[in-house]
Structures are given as C-alpha cells and as structure tokens.
Design a protein around this motif. Sequence first.
Motif, PDB file in Angstrom:
ATOM      1  N   GLU A 205       0.700  -4.336   4.098  1.00 30.26           N
ATOM      2  CA  GLU A 205      -0.270  -3.436   4.731  1.00 30.26           C
ATOM      3  C   GLU A 205       0.380  -2.177   5.285  1.00 30.26           C
ATOM      4  N   LYS A 206       1.714  -2.142   5.288  1.00 36.20           N
ATOM      5  CA  LYS A 206       2.412  -0.983   5.863  1.00 36.20           C
ATOM      6  C   LYS A 206       2.332   0.234   4.937  1.00 36.20           C
TER       7      LYS A 206
ATOM      8  N   THR B 271      10.846   2.611   2.440  1.00 34.06           N
ATOM      9  CA  THR B 271      10.169   3.686   1.716  1.00 34.06           C
ATOM     10  C   THR B 271       9.584   3.122   0.428  1.00 34.06           C
ATOM     11  N   ASP B 272       8.838   3.958  -0.292  1.00 30.94           N
ATOM     12  CA  ASP B 272       8.227   3.515  -1.541  1.00 30.94           C
ATOM     13  C   ASP B 272       9.249   3.336  -2.654  1.00 30.94           C
TER      14      ASP B 272
ATOM     15  N   ALA C 171       0.829  -1.206   0.000  1.00 31.46           N
ATOM     16  CA  ALA C 171       0.000   0.000   0.000  1.00 31.46           C
ATOM     17  C   ALA C 171       0.865   1.258   0.000  1.00 31.46           C
ATOM     18  N   SER C 172       2.059   1.157   0.585  1.00 29.90           N
ATOM     19  CA  SER C 172       2.964   2.304   0.671  1.00 29.90           C
ATOM     20  C   SER C 172       3.729   2.566  -0.615  1.00 29.90           C
TER      21      SER C 172
ATOM     22  N   LEU D 177       6.033   0.291  -1.574  1.00 31.51           N
ATOM     23  CA  LEU D 177       7.180  -0.603  -1.426  1.00 31.51           C
ATOM     24  C   LEU D 177       7.038  -1.803  -2.359  1.00 31.51           C
TER      25      LEU D 177
END
Length: 463
Positions: A462-463, A438-439, A331-332, A334
Amino acid sequence: MINRTISEIAEMIGAASSFAEETANLRVQGVSKDTRNDVAGSLYIPLIGASFDGHAFAQDAFHKGAVASLWQKDHPNPPQDVPLIYVDDTLLAMQQLATAYRKQLKVRIIGITGSNGKTTTKDLVASVLSTTYKVHKTQGNYNNHFGLPLTILELDEDTDFAVVEMGMSGRGEIELLSQIAQPDIAIITMIGESHLLQLGSRLEIARAKMEILKGLSPDGVFIYNGDEPLIEQVKAEIMLSGNIRSIRFGQSKYNDYYTDYIRLGEEGTFFTVNGMPDPLYYIPLLGQHNATNALSAIAVAKVLGVSEEQIVDGLSSLQMTSMRIEKLTAASGLTILNDAYNASPASMRAALDLFDGLTGYKHKYVVLGDMLELGEEQDEFHREIGARLHPEHIQGVYAFGSLAKAYVEETGKRFPAGRVHWFEDKSELIGHLADKLTDQDVVLVKGSRGMKLEQVVHQLLEK
C-alpha cells in the motif's frame, strides 16, 4: 463430494444411529465442521479442539439445513428429533468415513510430503494433470489429521486424480494420513531441518517422512529427491513391495530426472531436463529449487501418460497457492517477493540463493523473521543464514523476532554500519524500511508462519 444416505454413512463408520426409519434414506451431500460456512444438505461433524467444541453448534447446523450430525457419546444434551449418528470420537469417525469413502472411489491419489516444497509440488502436479484429467487438490493448509480427511470427503465420484499434501510435526502422523489416503503415487520433496525440536535429528525426520509409504499401493510409484542420502538410507530399512517402482529426481545427473540448463526470467524460471535441449520448460516461479520441484511433477505426468505438450502447458499455466515466493508489485512500483508462509534453513537458503541471482534492481532488501521449531541448534541455524548475507548483494537487512537477533549479529560483522536492523515491533520495521524504498527496488520477505510477516507485505503493497 460424498453423497450417501444417512444409514450408509452410519454403516461406513460402524456407528449406532438415532433417527426415524423414514429418514434413514435421506441423502447427505458433503460434510461440514463449521456452521459459519454453508452447511445445507451436509453431515455436520462437531469436532473438538483446545478452545472449541463443535457440539455447541449442532443445533445451529440443523437450523441452517444440515441433514444429519455426528454426536460424541460422552457429550450430554444431544439435539432432539433430528438424525444423529453416535460415535466414540468425532475426529476418529471423520477419519474412518474418509477411509471408507476413499476405498469406494476409483480415484487415484498422489500423496506429497517433505520438509519444504510440498505445496509448490502439489500445485505443479495438479496443474500438469489437469491438462488431461479431472483433478482435485488439497486446498489451503488442509494437510493434517483434520484437513486430509475433509479433502478426501470433498472428492466427486468421477474425479480421476486427487493430489493431497501430507504435513506432520512428529512420528506416526504421516502414517495415519497415508493409511487414510492410500496413495497410488507417493512423493517426498526433500528432508530439511523443520521439526528438529520434536524429532531430534534429520534422520528421524526422514523416517517420519518415509511413513508415507505405509499406505502406498503395493504396485504404486515412489518418487523422491535422489540428492538426499537419508531417503536412501531409510528406504533400505523398509521392506517395500517388489512391485513398487522408484523414481529419483534432483540436480545430480545420477537421478532419473535432473535439471540441466536453468535461466531466471522476469517472472519465472526456464529449464531443460536430462541434458535434452527440447522441450524448454517454463514455470511462473523463481528459483532453481522450484525447477527441482517441477521435476517430480514431470515424473508423475510421464508415469500417467500425459503428453509432452500438455506437460509444458500445465507447468507454464501454474496457479500457485499464495505466499510461496510470490512476486508482487506495490502501488509505488516496488517489487516484493512474498515468501512469508514458512521458513526453515533449507527454504531460507533457497530463497536467498534466488535473491542473490536477481538482477535489474537498484537496491535489494531482505526482511527476515524467526525460523521456528529447530530445537537446540536454532541459534546456530540462524547464524548460518546470517553468514550467507553479503553486502555486495543486499543493501539492507531487516530482522524481526527474538531468534532473528542472530542474523544481525552475523551480518553486522560484514555489513557497513546502518545497513542491518533488528526490530521487535513490525510497525516500526515497516516505517523504517518504507522510507528507503523506491520503485526500482526489490524486497524479499521470509519467516516462519508464526511470525506473520505477511503483515509486512500487505503494508508495503500500500506504500
């Protein structure tokens, strides 16, 4: 799926039966072993395991619509007034039924075994053949003495090809599966170090894998990794039918099929074969080892008359079984490479080679779990993998499991302080790693199935 009368099934396994004459011609459609699934219309097979006995659920199976049930003779209190087929051993009877059913079908079967790459190769072969034929393949991990018979019994009578995976942990297991499936084409992907604990040496592992030839059709095709000298050594020990055709694949130019140009894309791998610039094949999988697996699918397709255009289409439209270097986006933003299904030294090397070659990310991290069933040399194998990790390619190493300490001990010799970590609690590992990501980063997650590292993947998503 199998569609036979109760009396026909009893005859196929040479069993005694207990049912009224008027029910002898009732038809069974499919088999079931778990009353939590749909059992309506099926033959219920009460299998016995270390912690369960399916006989306890036979009555429930009939309540839910099962037409008949096997019943092991040494079990008391059989259900009354229902069609039962009495057998000495329910597992053996299921295997006998699958063997008999396979002989009644016109289907041709491709059997696949190997220390690594079985599932990937199964999916590749099935995808290519599905462009031209009606194909059924092993679902999930149904590749053992329970799963393969169930796969055979799932086949429709008009199925053209079945692609079945054959797993093992010791000698004799692949031979049993091969005798049940009677493959027309047999594939060995590679010989690795998995099951050294049980078999003691790679040579014995090769001998166990070569048992797939025990049931191979006398005029069948044997497709194998020609870069593995142990296969050639064991092949020389076996008296093969003179009509069996052998085809070799691998990275060496001495093989019948070899990879030439290889390029990693964003989501997959491009490659050519045998030095020919056209066609340029593409698989939605990352890594040279997966291009090598694809060679066996190309070889099968060529043998069976699939056109070049359809081969290209089949490879590019592959739908993979999950947890085999599955590229996921959290979701982030990543990027996660999920290879948590299994791990051996060979598959770990391949995954790390792939990871080293990835570009376009700010930081790269690895989460590595124990490699299991490696026998007395397990510590040495873990240290070897640890020695392959380099600080110029990987920002951080996160190890989980008692054996994984060896990764840390080796990497700690070269990595700066604070970049190598060992955990005995997955939640702590996830929390520590997630704070750094990070992404723009990518994480490789790999370990033996028993380590359940997919839990790390799910949490990071989910992070």
